[in-house]
Design a protein around this motif. Structure first.
Motif, PDB file in Angstrom:
ATOM      1  N   GLU A 233      47.220  41.501  60.774  1.00 32.04           N
ATOM      2  CA  GLU A 233      47.317  40.236  60.036  1.00 32.04           C
ATOM      3  C   GLU A 233      46.105  39.380  60.385  1.00 32.04           C
ATOM      4  N   ALA A 234      45.237  39.150  59.391  1.00 33.29           N
ATOM      5  CA  ALA A 234      44.030  38.349  59.604  1.00 33.29           C
ATOM      6  C   ALA A 234      43.573  37.801  58.262  1.00 33.29           C
ATOM      7  N   PRO A 235      42.987  36.603  58.245  1.00 38.45           N
ATOM      8  CA  PRO A 235      42.535  36.005  56.983  1.00 38.45           C
ATOM      9  C   PRO A 235      41.567  36.902  56.220  1.00 38.45           C
ATOM     10  N   GLU A 236      40.663  37.563  56.929  1.00 40.88           N
ATOM     11  CA  GLU A 236      39.671  38.401  56.268  1.00 40.88           C
ATOM     12  C   GLU A 236      40.269  39.701  55.720  1.00 40.88           C
ATOM     13  N   GLU A 237      41.506  39.987  56.078  1.00 37.60           N
ATOM     14  CA  GLU A 237      42.171  41.197  55.600  1.00 37.60           C
ATOM     15  C   GLU A 237      43.178  40.895  54.489  1.00 37.60           C
ATOM     16  N   ARG A 238      43.141  39.689  53.951  1.00 42.99           N
ATOM     17  CA  ARG A 238      44.153  39.274  52.982  1.00 42.99           C
ATOM     18  C   ARG A 238      44.124  40.141  51.710  1.00 42.99           C
ATOM     19  N   SER A 239      42.934  40.443  51.206  1.00 45.20           N
ATOM     20  CA  SER A 239      42.844  41.258  49.990  1.00 45.20           C
ATOM     21  C   SER A 239      43.439  42.645  50.213  1.00 45.20           C
ATOM     22  N   LYS A 240      43.138  43.220  51.359  1.00 44.10           N
ATOM     23  CA  LYS A 240      43.716  44.531  51.694  1.00 44.10           C
ATOM     24  C   LYS A 240      45.228  44.418  51.831  1.00 44.10           C
ATOM     25  N   LYS A 241      45.678  43.311  52.353  1.00 41.77           N
ATOM     26  CA  LYS A 241      47.121  43.082  52.539  1.00 41.77           C
ATOM     27  C   LYS A 241      47.844  43.066  51.196  1.00 41.77           C
ATOM     28  N   ILE A 242      47.240  42.437  50.178  1.00 43.81           N
ATOM     29  CA  ILE A 242      47.847  42.410  48.848  1.00 43.81           C
ATOM     30  C   ILE A 242      47.973  43.827  48.309  1.00 43.81           C
TER      31      ILE A 242
END
Length: 344
Positions: A193-202
């Motif tokens: 969980e990290a802000p820069e990983e948000r797109s991957k998270k979606i």
């Protein structure tokens, strides 16, 4: 009488050596032929090996091949297997487009064990946002028996989506585990969980959702948005006959190349001299149909992610036969009768 017997014995004794010489001659001939055959086969194999080595040297540009013939043959076999795997994946994608359902969704008689859900909503949240989650549970998501009733009566599943701490098992992870044990309303991804990983998270949310639930639509929502479930259900139901739909508050915008800017896009050069994003749905809330969610799941390793999750999602459908539907009721910055959402 003795003379005749003697002549017979002489005749017999004289023929035996003759036959022995013929047998030896035949054996020698067969041995010679076998030797020539084996030598020929070995020579052919040697020529084949020399040819393969020379061909490999020619293609790699090396004076001496660093890959053996057997390893080269293994590489060729591996490439053939990859081609077969690619063909199978394409067949699977085509089958899913036609309404294929895996065995886990079928009953013993081959029929669907459950009616397909209308939608699966993933609320993208992060650590330190428990107050937001509690507010959402009270305002529109519900919890406990009411949440299950929403699934059973309206066919809508709602879950919070979060990743794991970079320090696995620390207090952040434990807090989420404790909250989940009480509410049972999380999708917990294995990625950090990290802000820069948000797109991957979606992207991973859609992958997990389509693997876990068979639904007509999959919806992404931020955890600072109020959702009108009834209005959302009505809008989704109105598009059930559209197999490949990307539904949301469509927009575009400037691409910022300045690294110090809040909305800096590292891949800004890919968007051309005009520095403008292609049309995509606002990240506050958007919905995609089942076929598109399956497409993301199948091609997850190939899909590019950008600095912003809404741009990333929009990029996945560029070049596909997808209907981009702008729906004003999905624009959360304005509220009117029948609106699907409101930013809070």
């Amino acid at each position: 009488m003795r003379s005749r017997g003697s002549s017979n014995r002489l005749s017999n004794s004289g023929g035996s050596p003759f036959r022995s010489r013929i047998s030896a001659l035949l054996l020698a001939m067969f041995a010679t032929m076998a030797t020539v055959y084996v030598a020929g086969r070995m020579w052919q194999e040697a020529e084949s090996r020399v040819y393969l080595i020379k061909e490999l040297d020619r293609r790699t540009g090396q004076g001496h091949s660093s890959v053996s013939v057997s390893e080269t043959l293994k590489i060729v076999t591996c490439k053939e297997q990859l081609k077969k795997l690619s063909a199978i994946q394409m067949d699977l994608a085509a089958a899913k487009q036609e309404g294929y359902v895996s065995k886990e969704h079928l009953g013993n008689d081959g029929t669907r064990s459950k009616k397909r859900l209308l939608g699966v909503i993933g609320i993208i949240t992060t650590f330190g946002r428990k107050k937001n989650r509690d507010a959402i549970r009270k305002a529109w998501m519900q919890s406990g028996a009411a949440l299950r009733k929403l699934e059973e009566e309206k066919g809508i599943v709602v879950r919070f989506v979060i990743g794991r701490s970079a320090n696995r098992g620390d207090s952040l992870d434990r807090e989420i585990n404790d909250e989940h044990s009480q509410t049972n309303d999380f999708i917990i991804l294995d990625d950090v969980e990290a802000p820069e990983e948000r797109s991957k998270k979606i992207k991973l949310f859609f992958v997990r959702a389509v693997e876990s639930w068979d639904a007509e639509f999959y919806v992404k929502v931020n955890d600072d948005v109020y959702v009108n479930i009834d209005a959302l259900g009505a809008k989704l139901s109105a598009h059930l006959d559209t197999p490949r739909i990307y539904l949301g508050c469509m927009k575009s915008g400037e691409v910022f190349s300045d690294p110090t800017h809040k909305w800096h896009e590292p891949d800004w050069w890919k968007f051309g001299d005009g520095k403008s994003y292609f049309r995509h749905a606002s990240g506050e809330i958007f919905a995609i149909s089942r076929a598109l969610a399956q497409f993301i799941s199948i091609n997850k390793s190939l899909l590019q992610v950008y600095a912003h999750d809404d741009v990333s999602a929009g990029s996945w459908f560029i070049g596909l036969d997808v209907q981009h539907v702008h729906e004003g009721k999905f624009c959360c910055n304005t509220w009117s009768t029948g609106s699907v959402c409101a930013a809070v």
